[in-house]
Structures are given as C-alpha cells and as structure tokens.
Design a protein around this motif. Structure first.
Motif, PDB file in Angstrom:
ATOM      1  N   GLY A 133       0.831  -1.195   0.000  1.00  0.00           N
ATOM      2  CA  GLY A 133       0.000   0.000   0.000  1.00  0.00           C
ATOM      3  C   GLY A 133       0.867   1.247   0.000  1.00  0.00           C
ATOM      4  O   GLY A 133       2.095   1.174   0.095  1.00  0.00           O
ATOM      5  N   LEU A 134       0.202   2.387  -0.097  1.00  0.00           N
ATOM      6  CA  LEU A 134       0.907   3.676  -0.120  1.00  0.00           C
ATOM      7  C   LEU A 134       1.764   3.844   1.140  1.00  0.00           C
ATOM      8  O   LEU A 134       2.905   4.301   1.092  1.00  0.00           O
ATOM      9  N   LEU A 135       1.184   3.457   2.296  1.00  0.00           N
ATOM     10  CA  LEU A 135       1.880   3.637   3.562  1.00  0.00           C
ATOM     11  C   LEU A 135       3.183   2.818   3.600  1.00  0.00           C
ATOM     12  O   LEU A 135       4.194   3.255   4.151  1.00  0.00           O
ATOM     13  N   ASP A 136       3.127   1.623   2.974  1.00  0.00           N
ATOM     14  CA  ASP A 136       4.337   0.789   2.915  1.00  0.00           C
ATOM     15  C   ASP A 136       5.429   1.482   2.103  1.00  0.00           C
ATOM     16  O   ASP A 136       6.597   1.442   2.452  1.00  0.00           O
ATOM     17  N   TRP A 137       5.009   2.105   0.997  1.00  0.00           N
ATOM     18  CA  TRP A 137       5.988   2.805   0.160  1.00  0.00           C
ATOM     19  C   TRP A 137       6.538   4.043   0.864  1.00  0.00           C
ATOM     20  O   TRP A 137       7.660   4.454   0.613  1.00  0.00           O
ATOM     21  N   LEU A 138       5.701   4.631   1.735  1.00  0.00           N
ATOM     22  CA  LEU A 138       6.148   5.840   2.433  1.00  0.00           C
ATOM     23  C   LEU A 138       7.065   5.507   3.614  1.00  0.00           C
ATOM     24  O   LEU A 138       7.804   6.371   4.093  1.00  0.00           O
ATOM     25  N   ALA A 139       7.016   4.254   4.107  1.00  0.00           N
ATOM     26  CA  ALA A 139       7.752   3.888   5.324  1.00  0.00           C
ATOM     27  C   ALA A 139       9.244   4.222   5.215  1.00  0.00           C
ATOM     28  O   ALA A 139       9.823   4.783   6.156  1.00  0.00           O
ATOM     29  N   GLY A 140       9.854   3.887   4.069  1.00  0.00           N
ATOM     30  CA  GLY A 140      11.286   4.157   3.895  1.00  0.00           C
ATOM     31  C   GLY A 140      11.601   5.642   3.985  1.00  0.00           C
ATOM     32  O   GLY A 140      12.401   6.068   4.831  1.00  0.00           O
TER      33      GLY A 140
END
Ligand SMILES: [Zn+2]
Length: 239
Positions: A133-140
């Motif tokens: 999801g978007l949040l996973d991509w934003l984690a880094g």
C-alpha cells in the motif's frame, strides 16, 4: 529439519560476512585464505568451520595460542539464527545488515557502500514483492526523514547520517507495519542496553558515550520481521 539447514547455511554466510566486515575499506581483497590475525598462519579447513572450530580450538590459534576474537563465532551464530527465523526473501538485505553491524561496532560508522547497497536491494525487493500500500511505500522515506532530522538537529551527535540511510532500507524492506515496529523496538533495545550498561559497567559508559545505533536498528528489524510486529498498530489505519 529445514530450520537446521537454514541455520547452517546462515552460519557459513556469517563466516563470510565476518571477512567482508573486516576487510571492507581496508584495501584487502575478499579472496585469499583466512589467516590468524596475530601470527599470520594460514588456517586449515577444520579451523574454518563456523562456530564449531572456535569451540574445538577453545578460542585460541593453534600456532601462536593468541586469542581469537569472539566476534567470529558470535556473528556466525547470529547469522545462523537470522537465516533460521526470517523469511527467505529478507536474507540478502539482512546479510548486508550483519556486515554493517560488525563494521559499525568496530569503526563507529556505517560505510556508505554497504548502506546504499542495502537500500538498493531493499527497493528491488519491494518492487518484486508487490502487494504494497501507499503507507508501505512511504515507510522508507518517513524513517529516513525521521533519522535525518535527529541527525540534523543534534548536529550528528545523537545519530549519524548513516543511521538515516539504514532506516531508509529498513522501511523499504519491511513496509509500514514491521518497518515502524523495527525502529520502536530498536529504541527499546537501545534503552535497555543503555540502562544495563550504566548499572553493570558505569565506568565504561556514561550518558555521553558514543554508542553505535546500527546494531539496535538491525536487532529491532530482526524482531519486527521474525515476530511480524505491529507496535504502532498501523493495520488499524486500513480498517
Ligand atoms: Zn596465530
């Protein structure tokens, strides 16, 4: 049976990572037989078996009786445990984390080459795995900014910029749930270590002591990935 095979494979990899961490940036090549760091005697095959050789030799060189660093069996043991407990797809990046940890403990700095390699591998992993999801991509990027801010505000005293690069790869690899949990766990483990060190060896460690943070980040990542932690309840955002 599978965890045992993975452990052995991990211990052998750990043996190689010891060499990588030791020879990285030292001008030495990765090839060539291992030798005693003290007398230079080339090691025979039965002195190169991960963990077991150290126990068999009782931690001393057969030639000169010099003590062999405990780093070797500990890293082999630890890499074995990582391989036996983590999803297979995480292992390439975690292998780099082992080398980064050992290097940071020895030199108090995270080498750029290894940090960028870990971030690139983690990005490749994220692209190949899909289902993010978007949040996973934003984690880094979020974790990178968080550590970058600590680095900037403390002028590099609280955290090195290398920690920010390492956090970037952790977020990319583990996504939001486990990535954020890894950092929370890293601070817990770091705090527990700091309190323990102040109680048991107050002379060696004061509040000002420079303690490498990469080992805690890697331990936190291990805990988060192996136990599928969601300490910040990220999952609840999706309901
Ligand atoms: Zn020796």
């Amino acid at each position: 049976m599978t965890p045992v095979i993975l452990f052995v494979f991990g211990a052998v990899t750990g043996s190689f990572l010891n060499v990588v961490a030791l020879r990285y940036n030292s001008g030495l090549s990765l090839g060539g037989r291992s030798a005693c760091a003290h007398c230079g005697r080339k090691l025979r095959w039965f002195e190169l078996v991960p963990v077991l050789s150290y126990l068999y030799l009782r931690g001393r060189c057969r030639g000169c009786r010099a003590k062999i660093s405990r780093q070797y069996p500990l890293v082999e043991l630890w890499t074995g445990l990582l391989f036996a407990t983590l999803p297979l797809s995480y292992l390439p990046v975690f292998s780099l984390y082992v080398a980064i940890t050992v290097y940071d403990l020895r030199h108090k700095i995270i080498p750029d080459g290894l940090a960028y390699a870990a971030a690139a591998l983690a990005l490749l992993f994220a692209l190949l795995m899909g289902g993010r999801g978007l949040l996973d991509w934003l984690a880094g990027p979020v974790l990178f900014s968080f550590f970058g801010l600590i680095w900037f505000l403390s002028r590099g005293r609280a955290m090195g910029f290398g920690d920010a690069k390492l956090a970037l790869s952790i977020g990319l690899l583990l996504g939001a749930r486990e990535g954020f949990s890894a950092v929370v766990a890293a601070f817990w483990i770091g705090a527990a270590y700091g309190i323990g060190a102040m109680i048991f060896s107050p002379k060696r460690l004061t509040m000002k002591s420079e303690v490498p943070f990469a080992p805690f980040l890697v331990l936190g990542s291990w805990a988060a990935a192996a136990l599928h932690l969601d300490l910040l309840h990220v999952s609840s955002f999706f309901q």
